[in-house]
Structure formats: structure tokens, C-alpha cells
Design a protein around this motif. Structure first.
Motif, PDB file in Angstrom:
ATOM      1  N   GLY A 267      44.088  -0.178  22.470  1.00 58.25           N
ATOM      2  CA  GLY A 267      44.679   1.153  22.366  1.00 58.25           C
ATOM      3  C   GLY A 267      45.879   1.346  23.275  1.00 58.25           C
ATOM      4  O   GLY A 267      46.221   2.476  23.640  1.00 58.25           O
ATOM      5  N   LYS A 268      46.559   0.233  23.633  1.00 53.23           N
ATOM      6  CA  LYS A 268      47.744   0.323  24.506  1.00 53.23           C
ATOM      7  C   LYS A 268      48.873   1.078  23.819  1.00 53.23           C
ATOM      8  O   LYS A 268      49.439   2.020  24.381  1.00 53.23           O
TER       9      LYS A 268
ATOM     10  N   ALA B  36      55.361   3.934  18.976  1.00 55.32           N
ATOM     11  CA  ALA B  36      54.794   2.605  19.229  1.00 55.32           C
ATOM     12  C   ALA B  36      53.903   2.245  18.050  1.00 55.32           C
ATOM     13  O   ALA B  36      52.891   2.895  17.807  1.00 55.32           O
ATOM     14  N   LEU B  37      54.280   1.232  17.308  1.00 59.54           N
ATOM     15  CA  LEU B  37      53.543   0.879  16.093  1.00 59.54           C
ATOM     16  C   LEU B  37      52.157   0.363  16.435  1.00 59.54           C
ATOM     17  O   LEU B  37      51.966  -0.418  17.364  1.00 59.54           O
ATOM     18  N   THR B  38      51.169   0.838  15.679  1.00 53.83           N
ATOM     19  CA  THR B  38      49.790   0.422  15.894  1.00 53.83           C
ATOM     20  C   THR B  38      49.228  -0.145  14.599  1.00 53.83           C
ATOM     21  O   THR B  38      49.794   0.047  13.523  1.00 53.83           O
TER      22      THR B  38
ATOM     23  N   VAL C  12      43.932  -1.591  30.029  1.00 58.68           N
ATOM     24  CA  VAL C  12      43.419  -0.725  28.966  1.00 58.68           C
ATOM     25  C   VAL C  12      42.310  -1.460  28.212  1.00 58.68           C
ATOM     26  O   VAL C  12      42.524  -2.564  27.693  1.00 58.68           O
ATOM     27  N   VAL C  13      41.122  -0.843  28.170  1.00 59.38           N
ATOM     28  CA  VAL C  13      39.960  -1.454  27.523  1.00 59.38           C
ATOM     29  C   VAL C  13      39.198  -0.381  26.751  1.00 59.38           C
ATOM     30  O   VAL C  13      39.032   0.734  27.255  1.00 59.38           O
ATOM     31  N   PRO C  14      38.729  -0.656  25.529  1.00 63.86           N
ATOM     32  CA  PRO C  14      37.924   0.327  24.799  1.00 63.86           C
ATOM     33  C   PRO C  14      36.577   0.556  25.489  1.00 63.86           C
ATOM     34  O   PRO C  14      35.881  -0.403  25.831  1.00 63.86           O
TER      35      PRO C  14
ATOM     36  N   ASN D 162      42.641   8.771  22.801  1.00 62.53           N
ATOM     37  CA  ASN D 162      43.985   8.741  22.235  1.00 62.53           C
ATOM     38  C   ASN D 162      44.056   9.602  20.979  1.00 62.53           C
ATOM     39  O   ASN D 162      43.058   9.809  20.288  1.00 62.53           O
ATOM     40  N   TYR D 163      45.252  10.075  20.687  1.00 63.79           N
ATOM     41  CA  TYR D 163      45.476  10.743  19.402  1.00 63.79           C
ATOM     42  C   TYR D 163      45.396   9.694  18.297  1.00 63.79           C
ATOM     43  O   TYR D 163      46.002   8.640  18.382  1.00 63.79           O
ATOM     44  N   ASN D 164      44.634   9.974  17.254  1.00 67.38           N
ATOM     45  CA  ASN D 164      44.633   9.092  16.078  1.00 67.38           C
ATOM     46  C   ASN D 164      44.576   9.898  14.780  1.00 67.38           C
ATOM     47  O   ASN D 164      45.474   9.853  13.971  1.00 67.38           O
ATOM     48  N   GLN D 165      43.513  10.692  14.590  1.00 67.08           N
ATOM     49  CA  GLN D 165      43.406  11.498  13.371  1.00 67.08           C
ATOM     50  C   GLN D 165      44.117  12.850  13.517  1.00 67.08           C
ATOM     51  O   GLN D 165      44.499  13.470  12.522  1.00 67.08           O
ATOM     52  N   GLU D 166      44.285  13.291  14.771  1.00 65.09           N
ATOM     53  CA  GLU D 166      44.804  14.642  15.017  1.00 65.09           C
ATOM     54  C   GLU D 166      46.301  14.737  14.686  1.00 65.09           C
ATOM     55  O   GLU D 166      47.056  13.803  14.941  1.00 65.09           O
TER      56      GLU D 166
END
Length: 277
Positions: free
Chosen positions: A51-52, A71-73, A164-166, A245-249
Motif C-alpha cells: 500500500g505504498k 501514484a498508479l496502483t 509500509v506493511v499490511p 488508505n483511500y481505496n473505495q471512497e
């Protein structure tokens, strides 16, 4: 007869919401006191899919008060989506940027011939990796090679290292992965670079946080994961932070923002201390 024990603490073990607006004001107004540096440089490292890049987008979202995605994910995290060394600046407006930048780096993988070489991360700490360098898992960057910066300035060097680690994978981190992160941590320590850790995907690791993000620092489960990570990596508890982190929002969310701004403020504090040296 009592019910099942609560998965939440009565009080949060770290307060992030009360000072959210003050913290955000500090982040937005921050300027390095060391005049050799225009931007404080923060390097993110960790396993593939941690999730960096999403954290960089989340910081951008907080600062813009809207969803952002520069930042492309990649939702499929089987291998690193980030291949090049890239600096992310955050724009206040068309003319100016905030006084800190992030460097995203290729993720670590379990196999020695995949993912970013540990030695390349060490070179990045000292400012030897040029912008746009494409990492090669099979070949470490060397002096004299295109992409090697032989004369880094203080601005080029890393001022804060962030692991950064999940959160949902902390207990499953392999010994090989931990060793890679510890090796980078040791190199940073020798250079005097301060270090912070972020545990992401907190909503995947705790159902109570999935229900309500304000429970991040009330979750007993997440506190245990922070303690476990502290034991394995040796990073002090007060330098390990929880983030969703923001993902669906698609709308700005103060509960999400508060935890992000809390860790961001700490990065700036630590980086400023380093630059004072």
C-alpha cells in the motif's frame, strides 16, 4: 452471564482525532529550517502490495480534500507495480508545492531474484538513485551505470525512512522478508536516518475498523499487531502507526484523514530533527 469480550478498548491507546485540524495546519505550513533543502524527502519501502503507492494517493487526497490517484496502483499485488524511482510532490496550487516529497520504490519479494534489490534501497538512502531509474531485480545499481547519482546533495538524500506493511499480514511475514527490511533499517540507522512504520489495510485486519474507521486505535486486535511488528522489526511502538488508505471512497473522510495526518506530522518532526544535525 456476560457476553463475549469486546474487541475494542474503552479508550484509544493513541489519540488522533482531537488534534486533527491542528496537525493538518502544521503539515500544510511546514517548511524545512535547513536552507539547503527545499523539500524533506520521505522514502517508502516494504513488501509488494503493502500500500505504498496507495498511501501517497491518500496523502494527496487529504491535502486536496478529494479523491486523488497520481501514484498508479494495482489491485493484483502478485508482483511490484512500481518499477521506477519516482519523486511525488504535492501541489498547493499551480505555482507552489508543499515542502515534503515521497519516493516510491519497487516492493520487496520473497525470492532473491525478484523485487527491489536491498542494496538499491541502501543506495537510495544516500541519494545515489536518480529520478526515473528503472529497478532491475536481477542486477543491483552500480557506480558508473546510467541511473547512478555519484554526487548527491542533501536534498537528494532520504531524510525519513518509512516501512509500509499490511496489518493483516504481520503474523505471516516470512523470515526472508523481515531480514530484508531489517537490513535496510540497519543501513538507515548507521546513517542516522529516522524511521517510521505504517501498518495499512487496517479495515481488512479488524472487523470493528471496517465498521467504523474511528476505531483504529481502539482495536485490541490491531494493538496486538503493532506489538508483534515491534517485536519482529525492533521499531519502537511510538514509531508504528495505523492507517486506512483511500481505496473505495470518493469523498474526503475526516476519520481516515486524522490517522494519515497523525503519521505525516510525525514524519515531518523526525525529518526536521535529522536535518538539524
Amino acid at each position: 452471564m456476560g457476553g463475549a469480550p469486546s474487541a475494542l478498548l474503552e479508550q484509544p491507546w493513541r489519540e488522533v482525532s482531537e488534534k486533527y485540524k491542528d496537525n493538518l495546519k502544521f503539515v500544510k505550513s511546514y517548511q524545512p529550517e535547513n536552507k539547503q533543502v527545499k523539500h524533506l524527502r520521505i522514502l517508502l519501502h516494504g513488501p509488494v502490495g503493502a500500500g505504498k503507492s496507495s498511501f501517497i494517493n491518500s496523502v494527496d487526497s487529504v491535502l486536496k480534500c478529494r479523491s486523488a490517484g497520481r501514484a498508479l496502483t494495482n489491485a493484483n499485488s502478485g508482483s511490484s507495480f512500481t518499477r521506477k524511482y519516482r519523486t511525488f510532490k504535492f501541489h498547493k496550487n499551480q505555482e507552489s508545492t508543499y515542502s515534503f516529497v515521497f519516493n516510491d520504490i519497487m516492493g520487496f519479494e520473497h525470492d532473491s531474484d525478484r523485487g527491489v534489490p536491498v542494496e538499491d534501497v541502501k543506495l537510495a538512502l544516500r541519494g545515489h538513485v536518480k529520478e526515473g531509474y528503472k529497478f532491475n531485480p536481477e542486477k543491483e545499481l552500480k557506480e558508473g551505470v546510467d541511473g547512478y547519482n555519484s554526487d548527491p546533495t542533501l536534498e537528494d538524500k532520504v531524510h525519513v525512512l518509512v516501512c509500509v506493511v499490511p496489518a493483516d499480514t504481520v503474523s505471516r511475514l516470512s523470515d526472508e522478508m523481515v531480514e530484508k527490511m531489517r537490513e535496510v533499517r540497519l543501513a538507515a540507522s548507521e546513517l542516522g536516518i529516522p524511521q517510521v512504520a505504517i501498518l495499512t489495510r487496517v479495515d481488512e485486519a479488524c472487523p470493528e475498523v471496517k465498521k467504523d474507521t474511528k476505531n483504529i486505535y481502539k482495536s485490541k486486535n490491531l494493538k496486538e499487531k503493532v506489538e508483534k511488528f515491534h517485536q519482529r522489526l525492533g521499531i519502537p511502538m511510538n514509531c508504528i502507526f495505523l492507517v486506512k488508505n483511500y481505496n473505495q471512497e470518493i469523498e474526503s473522510n475526516d476519520k481516515i484523514n486524522a490517522a494519515i495526518v497523525c503519521v505525516l506530522k510525525q514524519m515531518l518532526y523526525f525529518g526536521e530533527d535529522f536535518l538539524e544535525k
